[in-house]
Design a protein around this motif. Structure first.
Motif, PDB file in Angstrom:
ATOM      1  N   ASP A  91      50.601  54.672  41.940  1.00  0.00           N
ATOM      2  CA  ASP A  91      49.661  53.555  42.034  1.00  0.00           C
ATOM      3  C   ASP A  91      48.253  54.087  41.787  1.00  0.00           C
ATOM      4  O   ASP A  91      47.797  55.011  42.481  1.00  0.00           O
ATOM      5  CB  ASP A  91      49.709  52.918  43.430  1.00  0.00           C
ATOM      6  CG  ASP A  91      50.935  52.054  43.639  1.00  0.00           C
ATOM      7  OD1 ASP A  91      51.646  51.772  42.656  1.00  0.00           O
ATOM      8  OD2 ASP A  91      51.181  51.664  44.795  1.00  0.00           O
TER       9      ASP A  91
ATOM     10  N   THR B 174      43.476  51.252  36.825  1.00  0.00           N
ATOM     11  CA  THR B 174      44.028  50.545  37.973  1.00  0.00           C
ATOM     12  C   THR B 174      45.358  49.947  37.535  1.00  0.00           C
ATOM     13  O   THR B 174      45.441  49.345  36.469  1.00  0.00           O
ATOM     14  CB  THR B 174      43.082  49.439  38.462  1.00  0.00           C
ATOM     15  OG1 THR B 174      41.861  50.044  38.913  1.00  0.00           O
ATOM     16  CG2 THR B 174      43.696  48.647  39.610  1.00  0.00           C
TER      17      THR B 174
ATOM     18  N   ASN C  64      44.105  53.322  41.502  1.00  0.00           N
ATOM     19  CA  ASN C  64      43.041  52.421  41.918  1.00  0.00           C
ATOM     20  C   ASN C  64      41.715  52.996  41.443  1.00  0.00           C
ATOM     21  O   ASN C  64      41.194  53.939  42.040  1.00  0.00           O
ATOM     22  CB  ASN C  64      43.036  52.232  43.431  1.00  0.00           C
ATOM     23  CG  ASN C  64      42.017  51.203  43.882  1.00  0.00           C
ATOM     24  OD1 ASN C  64      41.482  50.451  43.073  1.00  0.00           O
ATOM     25  ND2 ASN C  64      41.739  51.177  45.170  1.00  0.00           N
ATOM     26  N   ARG C  65      41.218  52.456  40.329  1.00  0.00           N
ATOM     27  CA  ARG C  65      39.970  52.939  39.713  1.00  0.00           C
ATOM     28  C   ARG C  65      39.989  54.464  39.590  1.00  0.00           C
ATOM     29  O   ARG C  65      39.004  55.137  39.866  1.00  0.00           O
ATOM     30  CB  ARG C  65      38.760  52.472  40.504  1.00  0.00           C
ATOM     31  CG  ARG C  65      38.619  50.982  40.548  1.00  0.00           C
ATOM     32  CD  ARG C  65      37.392  50.563  41.304  1.00  0.00           C
ATOM     33  NE  ARG C  65      37.366  49.123  41.425  1.00  0.00           N
ATOM     34  CZ  ARG C  65      36.829  48.485  42.442  1.00  0.00           C
ATOM     35  NH1 ARG C  65      36.271  49.154  43.421  1.00  0.00           N
ATOM     36  NH2 ARG C  65      36.836  47.174  42.466  1.00  0.00           N
TER      37      ARG C  65
END
Length: 158
Positions: A143, A77, A145-146
């Motif tokens: 970007d 992340t 995210n997990r």
């Protein structure tokens, strides 16, 4: 804030210097190069340093606007600001990305002079597009995210 002030002062200085020059294209190109050199010398860029990247970047000839990037991720992340910077000249950049997602998400984010836009890859994980970067600050980011998977990206001049 200090960077913004430094950028504005540098831009003002460059504009005053170029206003005194003749309008010959060689002299204007030289002024653009001087600005880019000043930007590099003062590190007036939001590009993530190589040591802090989630992935690995290879720039071409020290140019922060073009190169390749690869990230092999496991539950990551965060954001890598991969390519870009502040420049006095316009640039046309072609970005090609392939995102192989196992879990989570990874999206391409583009910031052009303060305006940020997110781009999702197609159903096969591919993204390809040309962008007109005007003078100022322009950045290409990823970007996470997990995210577990792999991101491949290239940026080149058109």
């Amino acid at each position: 804030m200090k960077r913004a002030v430094a950028v504005l002062l540098t831009l003002a200085l460059m504009l005053s210097l170029t206003a005194c020059m003749s309008r010959g294209s060689m002299q204007l190109k030289r002024a653009d190069r001087y600005f880019d050199d000043l930007r590099g010398a003062f590190k007036m860029s939001d590009v993530t340093s190589s040591a802090e990247l989630i992935g690995r970047r290879k720039n071409r000839n020290g140019n922060w606007f073009i190169g390749s990037y690869t990230a092999h991720c496991e539950n990551e992340t965060g954001r890598d600001t991969v390519f870009g910077g502040a420049s006095a000249r316009d640039r046309r950049i072609k970005v090609k990305t392939h995102i192989k997602t196992e879990t989570g998400s990874a999206v391409i984010r583009l910031r052009m002079n303060g305006r940020a836009t997110k781009f999702l890859p197609d159903s096969d994980g591919n993204f390809e597009r040309e962008f007109d970067f005007g003078s100022g600050g322009n950045y290409i980011m990823v970007d996470f995210n997990r995210f577990t998977g792999t991101v491949w990206m290239t940026a080149e001049y058109v």
